[in-house]
Design a protein around this motif. Sequence first.
Motif, PDB file in Angstrom:
ATOM      1  N   ASN A   1       9.076  11.700  -0.101  1.00 26.11           N
ATOM      2  CA  ASN A   1      10.173  10.774   0.176  1.00 26.11           C
ATOM      3  C   ASN A   1      10.407  10.613   1.679  1.00 26.11           C
ATOM      4  OD1 ASN A   1      12.237   9.027  -0.504  1.00 26.11           O
ATOM      5  ND2 ASN A   1      13.763  10.664  -0.611  1.00 26.11           N
ATOM      6  N   ASN A   2      10.302  11.709   2.423  1.00 28.35           N
ATOM      7  CA  ASN A   2      10.508  11.643   3.868  1.00 28.35           C
ATOM      8  C   ASN A   2       9.444  10.793   4.557  1.00 28.35           C
ATOM      9  OD1 ASN A   2      12.749  13.281   3.698  1.00 28.35           O
ATOM     10  ND2 ASN A   2      11.585  15.154   4.062  1.00 28.35           N
ATOM     11  N   ILE A   3       8.193  10.981   4.176  1.00 30.58           N
ATOM     12  CA  ILE A   3       7.102  10.205   4.766  1.00 30.58           C
ATOM     13  C   ILE A   3       7.256   8.736   4.392  1.00 30.58           C
ATOM     14  CG2 ILE A   3       4.598   9.883   4.812  1.00 30.58           C
ATOM     15  CD1 ILE A   3       5.515  12.412   6.192  1.00 30.58           C
ATOM     16  N   TYR A   4       7.646   8.467   3.161  1.00 32.10           N
ATOM     17  CA  TYR A   4       7.847   7.086   2.719  1.00 32.10           C
ATOM     18  C   TYR A   4       8.946   6.409   3.543  1.00 32.10           C
ATOM     19  CZ  TYR A   4       9.134   3.210  -0.319  1.00 32.10           C
ATOM     20  OH  TYR A   4       9.430   1.975  -0.801  1.00 32.10           O
ATOM     21  N   ASN A   5      10.031   7.108   3.792  1.00 34.86           N
ATOM     22  CA  ASN A   5      11.121   6.533   4.584  1.00 34.86           C
ATOM     23  C   ASN A   5      10.700   6.277   6.030  1.00 34.86           C
ATOM     24  OD1 ASN A   5      12.981   6.374   2.508  1.00 34.86           O
ATOM     25  ND2 ASN A   5      13.675   8.478   2.828  1.00 34.86           N
ATOM     26  N   ILE A   6       9.860   7.152   6.558  1.00 32.94           N
ATOM     27  CA  ILE A   6       9.356   6.939   7.919  1.00 32.94           C
ATOM     28  C   ILE A   6       8.472   5.696   7.959  1.00 32.94           C
ATOM     29  CG2 ILE A   6       7.807   7.886   9.685  1.00 32.94           C
ATOM     30  CD1 ILE A   6       8.955  10.663   8.914  1.00 32.94           C
ATOM     31  N   PHE A   7       7.601   5.553   6.973  1.00 37.04           N
ATOM     32  CA  PHE A   7       6.731   4.381   6.927  1.00 37.04           C
ATOM     33  C   PHE A   7       7.525   3.093   6.710  1.00 37.04           C
ATOM     34  CE2 PHE A   7       2.894   7.078   5.953  1.00 37.04           C
ATOM     35  CZ  PHE A   7       2.196   6.690   7.080  1.00 37.04           C
ATOM     36  N   LYS A   8       8.637   3.180   5.996  1.00 34.90           N
ATOM     37  CA  LYS A   8       9.472   1.996   5.801  1.00 34.90           C
ATOM     38  C   LYS A   8      10.030   1.485   7.122  1.00 34.90           C
ATOM     39  CE  LYS A   8      12.793   2.526   2.907  1.00 34.90           C
ATOM     40  NZ  LYS A   8      13.784   2.761   1.863  1.00 34.90           N
ATOM     41  N   LEU A   9      10.199   2.357   8.081  1.00 37.88           N
ATOM     42  CA  LEU A   9      10.657   1.948   9.403  1.00 37.88           C
ATOM     43  C   LEU A   9       9.509   1.529  10.310  1.00 37.88           C
ATOM     44  CD1 LEU A   9      13.333   4.704  10.090  1.00 37.88           C
ATOM     45  CD2 LEU A   9      13.728   2.321   9.492  1.00 37.88           C
ATOM     46  N   ILE A  10       8.367   2.171  10.177  1.00 34.51           N
ATOM     47  CA  ILE A  10       7.245   1.927  11.077  1.00 34.51           C
ATOM     48  C   ILE A  10       6.490   0.648  10.729  1.00 34.51           C
ATOM     49  CG2 ILE A  10       4.988   2.829  11.777  1.00 34.51           C
ATOM     50  CD1 ILE A  10       6.209   5.585  11.744  1.00 34.51           C
ATOM     51  N   ILE A  11       6.350   0.332   9.458  1.00 34.25           N
ATOM     52  CA  ILE A  11       5.556  -0.826   9.047  1.00 34.25           C
ATOM     53  C   ILE A  11       6.093  -2.136   9.626  1.00 34.25           C
ATOM     54  CG2 ILE A  11       4.918  -2.230   7.036  1.00 34.25           C
ATOM     55  CD1 ILE A  11       4.344   0.392   5.582  1.00 34.25           C
ATOM     56  N   PRO A  12       7.398  -2.417   9.552  1.00 37.90           N
ATOM     57  CA  PRO A  12       7.874  -3.648  10.201  1.00 37.90           C
ATOM     58  C   PRO A  12       7.668  -3.642  11.709  1.00 37.90           C
ATOM     59  CG  PRO A  12       9.493  -2.886   8.633  1.00 37.90           C
ATOM     60  CD  PRO A  12       8.460  -1.816   8.754  1.00 37.90           C
TER      61      PRO A  12
ATOM     62  N   LEU B   1       0.822  -1.206   0.000  1.00 37.62           N
ATOM     63  CA  LEU B   1       0.000   0.000   0.000  1.00 37.62           C
ATOM     64  C   LEU B   1       0.860   1.262   0.000  1.00 37.62           C
ATOM     65  CD1 LEU B   1      -2.833   1.317   0.302  1.00 37.62           C
ATOM     66  CD2 LEU B   1      -2.432   1.215   2.756  1.00 37.62           C
ATOM     67  N   ILE B   2       1.865   1.302   0.846  1.00 39.00           N
ATOM     68  CA  ILE B   2       2.735   2.478   0.926  1.00 39.00           C
ATOM     69  C   ILE B   2       3.537   2.647  -0.362  1.00 39.00           C
ATOM     70  CG2 ILE B   2       4.695   3.471   2.191  1.00 39.00           C
ATOM     71  CD1 ILE B   2       1.920   3.586   3.572  1.00 39.00           C
ATOM     72  N   THR B   3       3.958   1.540  -0.954  1.00 39.62           N
ATOM     73  CA  THR B   3       4.709   1.610  -2.201  1.00 39.62           C
ATOM     74  C   THR B   3       3.849   2.155  -3.332  1.00 39.62           C
ATOM     75  OG1 THR B   3       6.061  -0.257  -1.502  1.00 39.62           O
ATOM     76  CG2 THR B   3       6.096   0.284  -3.825  1.00 39.62           C
ATOM     77  N   ILE B   4       2.596   1.728  -3.385  1.00 39.80           N
ATOM     78  CA  ILE B   4       1.673   2.248  -4.408  1.00 39.80           C
ATOM     79  C   ILE B   4       1.449   3.742  -4.215  1.00 39.80           C
ATOM     80  CG2 ILE B   4      -0.734   2.159  -5.223  1.00 39.80           C
ATOM     81  CD1 ILE B   4       0.954  -0.145  -6.232  1.00 39.80           C
ATOM     82  N   LEU B   5       1.249   4.161  -2.977  1.00 38.90           N
ATOM     83  CA  LEU B   5       1.056   5.590  -2.713  1.00 38.90           C
ATOM     84  C   LEU B   5       2.292   6.404  -3.083  1.00 38.90           C
ATOM     85  CD1 LEU B   5      -0.837   5.469   0.698  1.00 38.90           C
ATOM     86  CD2 LEU B   5      -1.778   5.997  -1.552  1.00 38.90           C
ATOM     87  N   TYR B   6       3.442   5.845  -2.815  1.00 39.65           N
ATOM     88  CA  TYR B   6       4.687   6.543  -3.160  1.00 39.65           C
ATOM     89  C   TYR B   6       4.891   6.581  -4.674  1.00 39.65           C
ATOM     90  CZ  TYR B   6       9.664   7.666  -3.266  1.00 39.65           C
ATOM     91  OH  TYR B   6      10.878   8.248  -3.524  1.00 39.65           O
TER      92      TYR B   6
END
Length: 121
Positions: free
Chosen positions: A36-47, A24-29
Motif C-alpha cells: 500500500n505504501n509503494i502504491y501511494n508513492i507511485f500515485k504521486l510520482i506517476i503524474p 500498470l501500477i493498479t494491476i500490480l497493486y
Amino acid sequence: MDYLKKLGKNLFITILFLLLLAFLITILYYFNLLSNNIYNIFKLIIPLLSFFLGGFLSGMQATKKGALEGLKIGGITLLLFLLLSTFLFQTSFELKTMLYAIILLLTSTVGGIIGINKKSS
C-alpha cells in the motif's frame, strides 16, 4: 494549424503515458505485488513523470521559451483532469489539491526548460 497538431500530439502522449503507468501500477497493486505504501508513492510520482514528459516534449519542439510551452501543456492537461474530477466525480477543490496542481505545473515547466535545452540543433 501545425502548432495545434504538435500541442495535441504532446497532450495525447502525456495523457497516454499517465494512463498506461497508472493502469500498470493498479494491476500490480490488485495482484498484491505492491504494498500500500509503494502504491501511494507511485500515485504521486506517476503524474509528476507524465507532466514532466509532456513539458519535455513540448520544449523539444519549441523554437524558444520552453518554460512557456511546458506551462501550456501542463496547464491544459491539469485543466482537463480538474474538470473531469470536479464534474464526473464531484470532488471538492481543497488546498491540498491546489498545492499538488502547482507542483504539477512547475514540473511541466521544468520539463519544458530542460526540453528546449536538450533539443538537437
